[in-house]
Design a protein around this motif. Sequence first.
Motif: not given
Length: 425
Positions: A266-274
């Motif tokens: 979910w976070v990756a699709q917003y181009n953010k690190a997790f």
Amino acid sequence: MTFLDNFITRRGNKLYENENHFRWASYNVPGYLMTEDYKNPLNSDWINPEPREQLDAVLTVKGSAGRVIRTYTLGFGNTYHMMGPNQFYEPAWVAFDNALNIARQHGIRLIVPFINNHNGGDAAPPGNFGDYAYFTKLHNLPPSQFFNNSILIEDFKNLIRYTLNRINTVNGIRYGDDPTMLAWQLGNELGGWDGPAPPASWSIEMATLIKQLAPKTLVMDGTQGGLDAPNRYPIAALQHPSIDIFSNHYYYGESDYKRITKDSNWVAQYNKAFVLGEVGFRFEVVQRYYDMTLKDTKISGCMVWSLRYHSRDGGFYTHSEEGGFFSYHAPGFPVSPGFGIDDARMVKMIRRYGLLIQNLSSATAFPQPNTPSLSNLKNLTPKNLTWFGSAWAAGYNVYRVNHTSKRKELVRLQVKDCVESGKVC
């Protein structure tokens, strides 16, 4: 020593150190800025760790190939970081200065949350010193106003300004210019497991201010994703350029496995690190968390809760958790008061993943401990001796000198200091 002089950057959903993908398997060290585990019968407050204790923590994580320490939050009230509106307690900040300087000298990055969540509403008493109920209490306002009251918002921004503009008294580096900081986290578990998530407007406003004052440092959101992170992370925050990293905490065992994959996707699709910001406690479950981190490049790091270091009074600081679990201590020790059943194998397992996630051999030799300084000897009597231990020391050979013959005599081989702070081995 490895002095850090470069910032970690984000490109899309991945973090980089120069041109290398930056990932880690490490520890939360909640006592790195202040420790709650010092047994002082005259004072129940958290205290500032000594620089040698902070060094012990850093050398422990460095020896584990950990790369990153996540600390606990800043504190609010007398003898804590913020004593009142625009009032700051210098000794606590000097301890923070030392924490940054020691980590920088040994190549360890820090993640520091500014503030802790408050659970239970206005009627509930504050938890520990980092609870935002203590922050609102400085203004005689209830916790429910923390995210919305203009006075509280401005004072929290003043805390951010003070922090990032502070000049380190040890090395002269302004906090906002220090690459030792991997990320400033807006808070710890904000919203709790099932309470309302922080307003996106608040998170964005604070993250934007951090980026203005520390433009090269990453910002980690403080929202607790809980059991339904995709519906708790505000979309506006996920989309905002000032927030780089999202995290969640995992303590529910096998049911977390699918959730971790769902959260990271979910976070990756917003181009953010997790990041798996906290994990615990059963060994087999924690091992799976680290294994998932190793195999899923959308996950930047994983940090178990939690590591404790050597105490100024001899032995180690120890801490008990729910369910009979305890903090961890390198290089891992047998079961004894304050030392849990998984101490030894957990420490070895985390070190293995710390190496593997950097594409290093899991057979890399363990660090060589330093010899304890004789100046650290305490409580010396014919039947009693305590000392400040050495990071990664599994045991100590104790000798004495016969003052008549001047010869060195063996007292005992492989004495272990796996005792609670101040106790006798």
